[in-house]
Design an enzyme around this catalytic site. Structure first.
Site, PDB file in Angstrom:
ATOM      1  N   HIS A  16       0.824  -1.205   0.000  1.00  0.00           N
ATOM      2  CA  HIS A  16       0.000   0.000   0.000  1.00  0.00           C
ATOM      3  C   HIS A  16       0.861   1.258   0.000  1.00  0.00           C
ATOM      4  O   HIS A  16       0.716   2.133  -0.834  1.00  0.00           O
ATOM      5  CB  HIS A  16      -0.932  -0.016   1.213  1.00  0.00           C
ATOM      6  CG  HIS A  16      -1.941   1.090   1.191  1.00  0.00           C
ATOM      7  ND1 HIS A  16      -1.647   2.365   1.610  1.00  0.00           N
ATOM      8  CD2 HIS A  16      -3.232   1.107   0.791  1.00  0.00           C
ATOM      9  CE1 HIS A  16      -2.730   3.125   1.468  1.00  0.00           C
ATOM     10  NE2 HIS A  16      -3.707   2.382   0.974  1.00  0.00           N
ATOM     11  N   HIS A  29      -7.791  -2.393  -3.581  1.00  0.00           N
ATOM     12  CA  HIS A  29      -6.516  -1.868  -4.090  1.00  0.00           C
ATOM     13  C   HIS A  29      -5.880  -2.838  -5.081  1.00  0.00           C
ATOM     14  O   HIS A  29      -5.369  -2.425  -6.118  1.00  0.00           O
ATOM     15  CB  HIS A  29      -5.535  -1.631  -2.938  1.00  0.00           C
ATOM     16  CG  HIS A  29      -5.678  -0.301  -2.285  1.00  0.00           C
ATOM     17  ND1 HIS A  29      -5.566   0.877  -2.990  1.00  0.00           N
ATOM     18  CD2 HIS A  29      -5.916   0.056  -1.000  1.00  0.00           C
ATOM     19  CE1 HIS A  29      -5.732   1.897  -2.165  1.00  0.00           C
ATOM     20  NE2 HIS A  29      -5.958   1.429  -0.950  1.00  0.00           N
TER      21      HIS A  29
END
Ligand code: CO
Length: 296
Positions: free
Chosen positions: A176, A238
């Protein structure tokens, strides 16, 4: 110092506020509990992955109650709207207290000790001061927190390299990323991976190493085909949108535009036993630490 000692010293065990009057000293029993905490996931695949983690941990600690605390407000809200209520971390810890747990081991499933992890630390600190609370609460580290842990995670990543990959194909692990100083674990991991195999790369979807820097190194490597592997606990939104997929901004789209062939492997770390093993090791150490406490 061997590496297991290194891990042991990273587990923070907090003694909790206890009144010393005779009334409270009577409480000499020990009941252990576990709280697992994760950001949470709104996707079916993500939830299944976390259930799989639960099943393995429950099988290893059959007598210890386990509660889950999800740190993302947005995920909890979404989950509730889908008819599936999930608890926040304070609620999960509170449930353990209601179950009369005296010694609580908290295991975060986060990757780096960033803001989310700091919030977990703060929540635990708050619970230390609850009257008639736990005798002890321990907090285990996330996957990346030290040099030893970097090597351990790196070796675990080597175990999940795609079996179909040939020697001249690249593998790119994508996490991330954060503007927290702990983001530096990602370039550190990238460096470590490069030492093992110059065609292994690591970057982040929201911070650094970013697309531009990775693209540069991929070009230099001469690889034509790139496996994209999420360095996320679960392969959720994501992974589906920022790593893979047709979104022009996704890593897959932009690398394909540059002429690379991309093969996304959309599985989160929680879907591989090798990472669950690391969480189990942390929990074993935490629970052992409880056994060494003096009984009073
Ligand atoms: Co994000």
């Amino acid at each position: 110092m061997d590496s297991s000692q290194g891990d042991m010293s990273s587990i923070q065990v907090f003694s909790c506020f206890q009144r010393t009057s005779m009334n409270y000293k009577k409480n000499t029993r020990i009941k252990k509990g576990i709280v697992l905490t994760a950001f949470g996931s709104s996707t079916e695949q993500g939830q299944t992955a976390l259930e799989n983690v639960h099943a393995r941990i429950a099988a290893n600690f059959p007598d210890i109650p386990i509660n889950w605390g999800y740190t993302s407000v947005a995920i909890r809200r979404k989950s509730k709207a889908q008819g599936r209520e999930i608890d926040s971390l304070p609620l999960a810890i509170g449930k353990s207290l209601e179950e009369e747990v005296t010694h609580l081991a908290v295991q975060p499933l986060h990757i780096i000790p960033g803001y989310e992890f700091e919030d977990v630390q703060r929540t635990i600190t708050a619970f230390r001061h609850i009257p008639k609370g736990f005798n002890e609460i321990s907090l285990s580290p996330p996957l990346l927190f030290s040099q030893t842990s970097l090597h351990k995670l790196g070796n675990a990543l080597l175990q999940i390299l795609p079996s179909t990959r040939s020697k001249d194909e690249a593998v790119l692990f994508l996490g991330h990323g954060s503007n927290h100083p702990a983001n530096s674990f990602y370039p550190a991991l990238a460096y470590w991976l490069q030492q093992q195999d110059p065609l292994l790369f690591a970057g982040t979807v929201e911070h650094w190493p970013d697309q531009e820097s990775i693209r540069f190194h991929l070009f230099k490597s001469g690889a034509k085909r790139v496996y994209l592997i999420p360095l996320f606990t679960v392969a959720g939104i994501h992974a589906q949108n920022d790593i893979a997929g047709n979104d022009p901004e996704s890593w897959q789209s932009s690398l394909e535009q540059e002429g690379f062939e991309c093969i996304p492997v959309l599985k989160g770390l929680a879907e591989y036993n090798t990472f669950i093993d690391i969480w189990l090791q942390h929990l074993n150490l935490a629970i052992q630490a409880f056994q060494t406490i003096p009984k009073y």
